[in-house]
Scaffold this active site. Structure first.
Site, PDB file in Angstrom:
ATOM      1  N   SER A  63       0.849  -1.192   0.000  1.00  0.00           N
ATOM      2  CA  SER A  63       0.000   0.000   0.000  1.00  0.00           C
ATOM      3  C   SER A  63       0.883   1.240   0.000  1.00  0.00           C
ATOM      4  CB  SER A  63      -0.896   0.002   1.238  1.00  0.00           C
ATOM      5  OG  SER A  63      -1.528   1.254   1.417  1.00  0.00           O
ATOM      6  N   TYR A  89      -0.031  -0.149  10.785  1.00  0.00           N
ATOM      7  CA  TYR A  89      -0.432  -0.573   9.440  1.00  0.00           C
ATOM      8  C   TYR A  89       0.633  -0.185   8.417  1.00  0.00           C
ATOM      9  CZ  TYR A  89      -3.206  -1.162   5.211  1.00  0.00           C
ATOM     10  OH  TYR A  89      -3.656  -1.555   3.971  1.00  0.00           O
TER      11      TYR A  89
END
Length: 206
Positions: A63, A89
């Site tokens: 990501s 994350y």
């Protein structure tokens, strides 16, 4: 997989989640790190003989959130710091890039190609259990998210495109090689993550 198949052309590691509070798996690993990286690492290692024999492509879905990441190797489990969901994350998505680069470095000569990619901000149930501020932010950006079909395009490109072996180890966005954050190019960090991951999953190897 090893008992039912003699060949694996593509392994796509695409499990992922974000957890608002610091939680642990039954194996006592911090959940974000465990789900987004360590499980992928263990699965890939368990299939390595088959992957080499098949000259497989391994695709790790990362990501753009990796740009928030900067691994603290003294505290990968967030035991000594105040937990930050977005930072955890981002760290895990940085792990996906390190893992892909190191797979290429270690096994490229064996015929394995490895890629990481950003799928886009996709309209799925990702983080659907969020509450409070996170839920509000997700609701606000939902109109700008892309469809799951669009979000799958880069992964499908990496799985099927011919002649991209020379780009093994690279990070992709919109089916093209993309620029990573500077910390994602840290070769020593990629090696250290690999070695620590090996130690963490050693007792789970068959």
């Amino acid at each position: 997989i090893k008992t039912e198949h003699q060949k694996v052309d593509v392994l796509m590691n695409n499990a992922g989640a974000i957890f608002q509070k610091r939680e642990f798996t039954v194996d006592e690993f911090e959940k974000t790190f465990a789900l987004n990286h360590l499980g992928h690492f263990l699965l890939t290692m368990e299939l390595m003989d088959l992957l080499i024999a098949s000259k497989s492509r391994v695709i790790n879905v990362s990501s753009e959130a990796h740009k928030m990441g900067n691994l603290n190797f003294e505290d990968l489990q967030w035991e000594n710091r105040k937990y930050n969901a977005l930072k955890a994350y981002g760290d895990s998505k940085l792990c996906n890039i390190y893992f892909s680069r190191e797979l290429h470095r270690r096994f490229g000569e064996d015929g394995i190609t490895a890629f990481s990619c950003h799928p886009g901000v996709v309209r799925t149930n990702f983080a659907g259990e969020s509450t409070g501020f996170y839920k509000f932010v997700l609701k606000m950006i939902q109109p700008f998210m892309i469809s799951p079909e669009s979000g799958a395009k880069t992964q499908l490109y990496l799985a099927t495109a011919e002649g991209i072996e020379r780009l093994s180890g690279k990070y992709f966005d919109k089916s093209k090689v993309a620029i990573t954050a500077p910390q994602a190019k840290n070769e020593q960090a990629a090696i250290q993550l690999w070695e620590m991951s090996e130690q963490m999953v050693a007792s789970y190897r068959s």
